[in-house]
Design a protein around this motif. Structure first.
Motif, short mmCIF file in Angstrom:
data_model
loop_
_atom_site.label_atom_id
_atom_site.label_comp_id
_atom_site.label_asym_id
_atom_site.label_seq_id
_atom_site.Cartn_x
_atom_site.Cartn_y
_atom_site.Cartn_z
N THR A 3 -11.12 83.67 -3.30
CA THR A 3 -10.80 84.59 -2.21
C THR A 3 -9.33 84.95 -2.27
O THR A 3 -8.51 84.18 -2.75
CB THR A 3 -11.09 83.95 -0.84
N THR A 5 -6.50 86.33 0.44
CA THR A 5 -6.25 86.68 1.83
C THR A 5 -4.92 87.40 1.93
O THR A 5 -4.00 87.13 1.17
CB THR A 5 -6.23 85.44 2.72
N ASN A 21 -9.58 89.04 4.12
CA ASN A 21 -10.01 88.68 2.77
C ASN A 21 -10.37 89.95 2.01
O ASN A 21 -11.44 90.52 2.20
CB ASN A 21 -11.19 87.73 2.83
N SER A 24 -13.63 90.00 -0.36
CA SER A 24 -14.92 89.72 0.26
C SER A 24 -15.83 90.95 0.17
O SER A 24 -15.39 92.07 0.42
CB SER A 24 -14.72 89.34 1.73
N ASN A 27 -15.93 93.15 3.10
CA ASN A 27 -14.87 94.16 3.23
C ASN A 27 -14.91 95.17 2.08
O ASN A 27 -13.90 95.78 1.75
CB ASN A 27 -13.51 93.47 3.29
N PRO A 48 -18.51 85.99 1.23
CA PRO A 48 -17.61 85.62 2.32
C PRO A 48 -17.89 84.25 2.91
O PRO A 48 -17.08 83.72 3.68
CB PRO A 48 -17.85 86.72 3.36
N SER A 49 -19.03 83.64 2.56
CA SER A 49 -19.41 82.33 3.12
C SER A 49 -18.87 81.20 2.25
O SER A 49 -18.64 81.38 1.04
CB SER A 49 -20.93 82.22 3.22
N GLU A 90 -13.97 94.14 7.81
CA GLU A 90 -15.33 93.71 8.14
C GLU A 90 -15.80 94.23 9.49
O GLU A 90 -16.93 94.63 9.67
CB GLU A 90 -15.39 92.18 8.12
#
Length: 228
Positions: A3, A5, A21, A24, A27, A48-49, A90
């Motif tokens: 990821t 950020t 993120n 992701s 996004n 994303p998880s 998101e």
């Protein structure tokens, strides 16, 4: 899973304590190319998880892992992929051996708002013994290239106008990216497949070409080093 950020520039209302993120799939990040996806596809990098592990889950290639997992290399070089960073938040409120590497920039924009990459998280959870020993990240900002065409108006006069592209310019520089993206949100690789040496050479040249087009003085096609 990997990821990236980001915190925002001072001119917008997103708090640095609540980073976004940009890698992701939630996004709109996507995979444009990956050299090898024999055990697990590169789209897992965009999940994303948090990563998960299912002990008894297998596929024809072997154990299913929640990450990008390639075959063991017996030749020189390394596996790599290209990630197009997200272009939409998101929540919609705003008016790029298992290997991990991605495309990014020191600054990027979402719907015209500039962001600065402040953190990059590389997570090799559940890869024990076959985790990547080293990761490097390079970045390039892909810019829109305007073209001019001539058309005849209703009076028979020739007029020039700028051709405005849609977001296709963000990925159509990489051969095969549009086909990959058409398979699903964020793209979809094919497990059990590795790219041929010829295809990888063409992808490398595409990366150099987009760098030269973006930065005319960049004659070598080098990308910006984010993580050596």
């Amino acid at each position: 899973m990997t990821t990236a950020t980001t915190t925002t520039t001072p001119n917008n209302n997103i708090s640095p304590r609540n980073p976004i993120n940009l890698t992701s799939s939630a996004n709109r990040a996507s995979i444009l190319f990956a050299t090898d996806e024999w055990f697990a596809t590169a789209e897992n990098l965009l999940n994303p998880s948090p990563p998960t592990f299912v002990p008894d889950l297998f596929c024809p290639q072997g154990k299913v892992m929640d990450g990008w997992e390639t075959r063991r290399r017996r030749t020189a070089g390394h596996d790599w992929c290209v990630i197009k960073l997200g272009s939409e938040m998101e929540n919609g409120d705003n008016d790029g051996d298992d290997d991990n590497c991605g495309e990014g920039t020191s600054t990027t924009s979402i719907n015209g708002t500039a962001f600065t990459i402040s953190n990059i998280e590389l997570d090799t959870a559940y890869f024990t013994g076959n985790q990547t020993p080293r990761v490097s990240i390079e970045a390039m900002k892909v810019t829109r290239r305007r073209t001019t065409s001539t058309a005849t108006n209703e009076n028979g006069e020739q007029q020039q106008h700028d051709d405005e592209d849609n977001e296709d310019y963000l990925y159509n520089w990489m051969s095969g990216a549009s086909t990959r993206l058409a398979r699903g949100t964020g793209g979809k690789g094919i497990r059990g497949k590795g790219q041929s040496p010829t295809t990888i050479r063409r992808a490398l040249e595409a990366c150099r070409t987009v760098a030269r087009n973006t930065q005319p003085r960049n004659t070598t096609g080098e990308w910006i080093t984010v993580l050596p």
